[in-house]
Structures are given as structure tokens and as C-alpha cells.
Enzyme design. Sequence first.
Site, PDB file in Angstrom:
ATOM      1  N   CYS A  20     -10.392   4.460 -10.051  1.00 16.16           N
ATOM      2  CA  CYS A  20      -9.501   4.060  -9.352  1.00 16.16           C
ATOM      3  C   CYS A  20      -9.463   4.907  -7.975  1.00 16.16           C
ATOM      4  CB  CYS A  20      -7.973   4.120  -9.992  1.00 16.16           C
ATOM      5  SG  CYS A  20      -7.812   3.242 -11.117  1.00 16.16           S
ATOM      6  N   CYS A  61      -3.716   4.380  -6.525  1.00 13.01           N
ATOM      7  CA  CYS A  61      -3.604   3.157  -7.563  1.00 13.01           C
ATOM      8  C   CYS A  61      -2.263   3.151  -8.091  1.00 13.01           C
ATOM      9  CB  CYS A  61      -4.704   3.389  -8.617  1.00 13.01           C
ATOM     10  SG  CYS A  61      -4.715   1.951  -9.850  1.00 13.01           S
ATOM     11  N   CYS A  83      -6.581  -1.699  -7.604  1.00  8.44           N
ATOM     12  CA  CYS A  83      -6.569  -0.882  -6.427  1.00  8.44           C
ATOM     13  C   CYS A  83      -7.613  -0.873  -5.466  1.00  8.44           C
ATOM     14  CB  CYS A  83      -6.053   0.765  -6.625  1.00  8.44           C
ATOM     15  SG  CYS A  83      -7.613   1.601  -7.856  1.00  8.44           S
ATOM     16  N   ASP A 129     -13.354  18.389  32.801  1.00  4.95           N
ATOM     17  CA  ASP A 129     -12.902  16.872  32.994  1.00  4.95           C
ATOM     18  C   ASP A 129     -11.530  17.166  33.781  1.00  4.95           C
ATOM     19  OD1 ASP A 129     -13.022  13.956  32.005  1.00  4.95           O
ATOM     20  OD2 ASP A 129     -10.773  14.830  31.939  1.00  4.95           O
TER      21      ASP A 129
END
Length: 506
Positions: A38, A42, A72, A456
Site C-alpha cells: 500500500c 491507504c 489505495c 536575472d
Amino acid sequence: MRMGMHTDTERCVRAVRSKDARFDGWFFTAVLTTGIYCRPSCPVVPPKPENMVFHPSAAACQQAGFRACKRCRPDTSPGSPEWNHRADLVARAMRLIADGVVDREGVPGLAARLGYSTRQVERQLLAELGAGPLALARAQRAQTARLLVETTGLPMADIAFAAGFSSVRTFNDTVREVFALSPSDLRTRAAPRNAPPSAAPGALSLRLPFRSPLNPDNLFGHLAATAVPGVEEWLPHSPDGVGGAPVGAYRRTLRLPYGHGIAALAPHPDHIACRLTLTDPRDLTVAISRCRRLLDLDADPVAVDDQLRTDPVLAPLVDKAPGRRVPRTADEAEFAVRAVLGQQVSTAAARTHAARLVTAHGTPVDDPEGGLTHLFPSPGELAALDPGTLALPRTRRATLTTLVRRLADGDLHLGAESDWADTRASLLALPGVGPWTADVIAMRALGDPDAFLPTDLGVRRAARELGLPSTPAALTARAETWRPWRAYAVQYLWATDSHPINFLPV
């Protein structure tokens, strides 16, 4: 931070008992008494701790003889964030496996791309993930097969080959072994959940999971604002099959190993609605992988935001709109070309330059549902272009043609197998490629989560307005505390501006 989490039994048990979805994909719980595995979230009553064994991958669970939980659906968890923020051999191998390289080229092809021997690759994957490349690729094939079985009406034989299986018998045996159901039983069980058939033949609608939170504003805003006409577009209303979205959809063409495709992606509160139209169904796994990479869906936003919140200047920005992702790319070579075209020009000018290349050199495609017209030209298609036809300064023309030639010759690699530091150094060695170009390629094409853009203009303007140092050297020093998530810090800095890249289109 969470490397090898499956070895920390106490922590894993706590995550399972609290059904914490943030850990889905980090590890898997195998239940000794039932023989199933799982995801941590779950919904069933958790087993006793002494009946739980933890594995680092679905493939390891399957190799140990466990079947996927029918409640699940652990094989549909978001991918482990480890493969996005690491640049070592295992992480690079996992990115290539997700891109279908083992199915197309075998384990020797995977090893050759990584520059290691087959034995070294197998040994390291087995040590960290409990499964070798063949088992990992098999787990991925099983997931793709289930997706096709449950969401399409394709004949099972077509699904077997589309998912990458060598025979229908192998497909049937693998599905039964992994899911404890035959392919026909899988389709019957899924019938009530299936979405209505798509209006366009050959289109496949699916949900792409992610870890919450996810802020779609800068993610889709950036892709829409910089979209190259003919290759990308934003539709204000989602096309059929991506319906129900509170906003429209980003659409783009995809160059894929066996053909081409068109992807439509729309944000929902708990998933991304994805609609794929492919010329060859064998490209499904690759198309999904590239859409996930484009939208940075395997990121761990909690880890990222927790680290950035430690800076008192960034904390209010994170608290205001947590879960920002880095808008990436579905085609690394394409983005590198566009980065050079965008040097020292506006977003609109960069789009214009790219659109001219697309019209002159791109491969035409049909798009009955929108305005997409071409695939972005490959390096090979651009290698023959006449520099004199480019409305660019002479130095930038030389940069572009050199970049394209290196990509076409195979001297420069920008794929999932790329080593970030080595590739950045190779980019900086090209004439006309400076730190900004190399770092924006590292951030958005290579997927380096720590790539930073201190030169930038948008980053420097945001830094100045926030009271941060605005010179590149001083800002880089200040950003040391943001590691290893500086690419995400850039998204939060950019978001302080009113540029269209920061807003979800309407």
C-alpha cells in the site's frame, strides 16, 4: 532529508498510522498477513507494526511477491521526489527509466546513456531501490497497462504492446501477478469510475497526481505567457475530456520516440487533468513522464517551502501562496534553443523569434480541437538553417547555430541522463552562453532544483524591493541558506512582479 526513509521503521509506522499523503511515493508498506502493498495514505485500517515491512519502490514490493492494494492503488502514487533533486547515478537512471529507455533500448542502452557498465547500474539500483532496472521498468509497464485497461476501450492485445510488453502472455501474467486480477477483471471493476469517452478518437483522459499544495498560478501562467504559437496554446475553456476544470487548459505538441502527440493539461484542486492524443500508443508512458516533468509534479512542496520559510524575507511570500512549482519543459533541446532566442529580449520578442523557426522548420501536425500546427523543430532540422535568415544580432546567430550543431552531433546532451554540473560547464563553454542562459537551461530543461539566476532582471528587481542584496555576488551569498531549493526561491521572487507569467490565464 528523506533518503532511505524505508529503513526508518518508526517514522514509516507513524506516517502509515496518520495516513499522511505527503509520504506517498517515498516508501511503500508491504503487509505480511495479506500479501499486499500500500501507499502510506491507504484508507484501510493500518496493520499491526509487526506485520508491516517497508520498501523503497513498488518494484521492490512486487519482486518480493506482494500485490498492489485495490483500495489505495499504490502504483499510481506521485513519483519519489528523490529523482528530481538528486543528480547521482541512481536518480539519473530513474529519470531515464521513467522516460521508457529500458523498454526501448534495454538495460545496456540505459547503462550506455549513463556512462557506466550494466553491472554498476544494476548493483546501485538494487542497493538503493531493492530492484534492478528490469524490475523497475516492469513495474512501470504494469502501471501503464492498468491505466490503459481502466480508461480506454482498446483491445487487450493493443494495450499489451502499447504498455511495452513483448507478448500478450507476458502482459496477462504480469497484470495477474501485480494486481491479483486479470486484465478483463480490472476493466470490469473500473467501469463505474471511467470517465465518459473522449470526443476525439484516440484521445486518452487521465489524472496526474501530485503532492499538495500546488499553486497553479506561476506554473500555468509562465507556460501560457511564453507559449510559442503553433507549438503551445492556452484555451480559456478546457477541451472535452479535460472538462470540469475551474479554468482552461494549456496545450502543446510533443515529439515522442514512436511518433508525436498533443497534451492538454488543466489544474484541479487535487490533480492535473491530462488529455493525450498520440499517433502511436507505445508513447503513452513517455508522454505521461514528460507532462509530469513539465509541471514539476513529483516535487515535495512541503520540504521546499519549509526550507525557504527559514528566511524571514521569503517566509511571507511562501505563506501567501505555498506550493509553487518550477515550470519546466517537455523537450530539453527545444528549451535550450528558446533560451538563446530569449537572451536580452522581451517575452513577446522571444515568442516571435521562436514562432518564425517553427513555421520555417517545424514538422506540421493536425489539431482538430485547437490551433496547434507544428512540432518544434529538432536540432537536426535546425542544423541546416541559414543564419542569415535569422532576425538576430550576429553574435546571437553564432550562439544559436553552434548550440544547434552541438546538439545535433550529440556532443551536448540535455536529456534526463544529464549530469547537471557537467552540462552547465559544457553550456558555459559555448560562445555567447553566459551564466543566465546556462542557469535557466539548468533550471527548466535539466530540472536542477538548486539552479539560481542572480543576474536575472526580475530576480534583481524583486530582491531590491524586498530589501535583499541586488548585486549578483551579494545575492548569491545571501541565497546560500535557500539551498538546495534556489530554483523555487526564484519562483517566489518572480511572483512579486505583475508580469503575466505570474497569473493563471482566464
